[in-house]
Design a protein around this motif. Sequence first.
Motif, PDB file in Angstrom:
ATOM      1  N   TRP A  99      42.158 -11.552  11.237  1.00 35.37           N
ATOM      2  CA  TRP A  99      42.897 -12.574  11.969  1.00 35.37           C
ATOM      3  C   TRP A  99      42.517 -13.922  11.362  1.00 35.37           C
ATOM      4  O   TRP A  99      41.339 -14.292  11.365  1.00 35.37           O
ATOM      5  CB  TRP A  99      42.518 -12.581  13.453  1.00 35.37           C
ATOM      6  CG  TRP A  99      43.032 -11.414  14.218  1.00 35.37           C
ATOM      7  CD1 TRP A  99      44.232 -11.312  14.856  1.00 35.37           C
ATOM      8  CD2 TRP A  99      42.340 -10.171  14.451  1.00 35.37           C
ATOM      9  NE1 TRP A  99      44.334 -10.083  15.473  1.00 35.37           N
ATOM     10  CE2 TRP A  99      43.187  -9.363  15.232  1.00 35.37           C
ATOM     11  CE3 TRP A  99      41.097  -9.667  14.062  1.00 35.37           C
ATOM     12  CZ2 TRP A  99      42.833  -8.083  15.641  1.00 35.37           C
ATOM     13  CZ3 TRP A  99      40.736  -8.401  14.459  1.00 35.37           C
ATOM     14  CH2 TRP A  99      41.593  -7.617  15.238  1.00 35.37           C
ATOM     15  N   PRO A 100      43.483 -14.693  10.846  1.00 36.20           N
ATOM     16  CA  PRO A 100      43.136 -15.979  10.228  1.00 36.20           C
ATOM     17  C   PRO A 100      42.636 -16.986  11.263  1.00 36.20           C
ATOM     18  O   PRO A 100      43.180 -17.088  12.354  1.00 36.20           O
ATOM     19  CB  PRO A 100      44.450 -16.440   9.593  1.00 36.20           C
ATOM     20  CG  PRO A 100      45.519 -15.711  10.331  1.00 36.20           C
ATOM     21  CD  PRO A 100      44.918 -14.422  10.816  1.00 36.20           C
ATOM     22  N   LEU A 101      41.583 -17.710  10.900  1.00 35.67           N
ATOM     23  CA  LEU A 101      41.032 -18.766  11.746  1.00 35.67           C
ATOM     24  C   LEU A 101      41.223 -20.143  11.116  1.00 35.67           C
ATOM     25  O   LEU A 101      40.883 -21.150  11.724  1.00 35.67           O
ATOM     26  CB  LEU A 101      39.530 -18.525  11.983  1.00 35.67           C
ATOM     27  CG  LEU A 101      39.160 -17.213  12.673  1.00 35.67           C
ATOM     28  CD1 LEU A 101      37.645 -17.074  12.783  1.00 35.67           C
ATOM     29  CD2 LEU A 101      39.811 -17.118  14.045  1.00 35.67           C
ATOM     30  N   THR A 102      41.732 -20.168   9.885  1.00 39.44           N
ATOM     31  CA  THR A 102      42.017 -21.423   9.193  1.00 39.44           C
ATOM     32  C   THR A 102      43.419 -21.347   8.629  1.00 39.44           C
ATOM     33  O   THR A 102      43.955 -20.264   8.417  1.00 39.44           O
ATOM     34  CB  THR A 102      41.023 -21.673   8.037  1.00 39.44           C
ATOM     35  OG1 THR A 102      40.974 -20.513   7.218  1.00 39.44           O
ATOM     36  CG2 THR A 102      39.631 -21.989   8.552  1.00 39.44           C
ATOM     37  N   ARG A 103      44.004 -22.521   8.376  1.00 40.02           N
ATOM     38  CA  ARG A 103      45.308 -22.577   7.716  1.00 40.02           C
ATOM     39  C   ARG A 103      45.106 -22.385   6.224  1.00 40.02           C
ATOM     40  O   ARG A 103      43.991 -22.430   5.728  1.00 40.02           O
ATOM     41  CB  ARG A 103      45.953 -23.935   7.965  1.00 40.02           C
ATOM     42  CG  ARG A 103      46.341 -24.147   9.398  1.00 40.02           C
ATOM     43  CD  ARG A 103      47.101 -25.464   9.536  1.00 40.02           C
ATOM     44  NE  ARG A 103      47.478 -25.656  10.908  1.00 40.02           N
ATOM     45  CZ  ARG A 103      46.739 -26.297  11.803  1.00 40.02           C
ATOM     46  NH1 ARG A 103      45.599 -26.820  11.448  1.00 40.02           N
ATOM     47  NH2 ARG A 103      47.140 -26.421  13.040  1.00 40.02           N
ATOM     48  N   GLY A 104      46.209 -22.244   5.488  1.00 38.75           N
ATOM     49  CA  GLY A 104      46.133 -22.074   4.032  1.00 38.75           C
ATOM     50  C   GLY A 104      45.343 -23.172   3.362  1.00 38.75           C
ATOM     51  O   GLY A 104      44.438 -22.926   2.594  1.00 38.75           O
ATOM     52  N   GLY A 105      45.651 -24.416   3.664  1.00 41.95           N
ATOM     53  CA  GLY A 105      44.898 -25.540   3.126  1.00 41.95           C
ATOM     54  C   GLY A 105      45.015 -25.701   1.631  1.00 41.95           C
ATOM     55  O   GLY A 105      45.705 -24.956   0.949  1.00 41.95           O
ATOM     56  N   PRO A 106      44.322 -26.681   1.101  1.00 43.17           N
ATOM     57  CA  PRO A 106      44.366 -26.930  -0.327  1.00 43.17           C
ATOM     58  C   PRO A 106      43.765 -25.779  -1.117  1.00 43.17           C
ATOM     59  O   PRO A 106      42.897 -25.071  -0.636  1.00 43.17           O
ATOM     60  CB  PRO A 106      43.504 -28.186  -0.503  1.00 43.17           C
ATOM     61  CG  PRO A 106      43.333 -28.751   0.852  1.00 43.17           C
ATOM     62  CD  PRO A 106      43.525 -27.647   1.827  1.00 43.17           C
TER      63      PRO A 106
END
Length: 195
Positions: A99-106
């Motif tokens: 389950w992702p806890l962060t966005r894609g981001g740089p």
Amino acid sequence: MQASDSAKNADDVDLRVRRRLREIRTQRGLTLEDVATRADIDVSTLSRLESGKRRLALDHLPRLASALSVTTDELMRAPEAEDPRVRGASHTAHGVTYWPLTRGGPAGGLHAFKIRVSARRRTPPEELPVHDGQEWLYVLSGNLRLVLGDRDFVIKPGEAAEFSTWTPHWFGVVDGPVEAIALFGPHGERMHVRT
């Protein structure tokens, strides 16, 4: 009084554009050099524009907007309050649900996941994988088996493990399902989540 109001408005617009410029650039994973090249502006000039050490000129706006693939209006508008919640669908691969806890981001950033390791993931493969990067695991519940090269560890709830992924590695369960928080670099995310 009107002269100071117009100076304040000009300062507000300048500040807003500088913030939007940096925000859009980092959201898209672009470097100062990437944007400067596309906008035909010197890198040091762009750096000074972003930091406020140089004022924006009107002729900068269309070039910067084009370099970021946005309209001039988008570059000048006030940023919207971003929804801080991370929403992403879970993904299961090789007995582990992520389950992702962060966005894609740089590009190049760390990615955090809550993971659940199935009780059936008990036996490591004959050849342990290696790849570029670092991994970090924090066990929430259950007992995690971590194999690093020829060493075998049991990571219990409340314990963490950090290791170079150049070391042949694998993780599974000891006696039942495991829930943990995992941090992967981009290479680790591709190896675990996207395979």
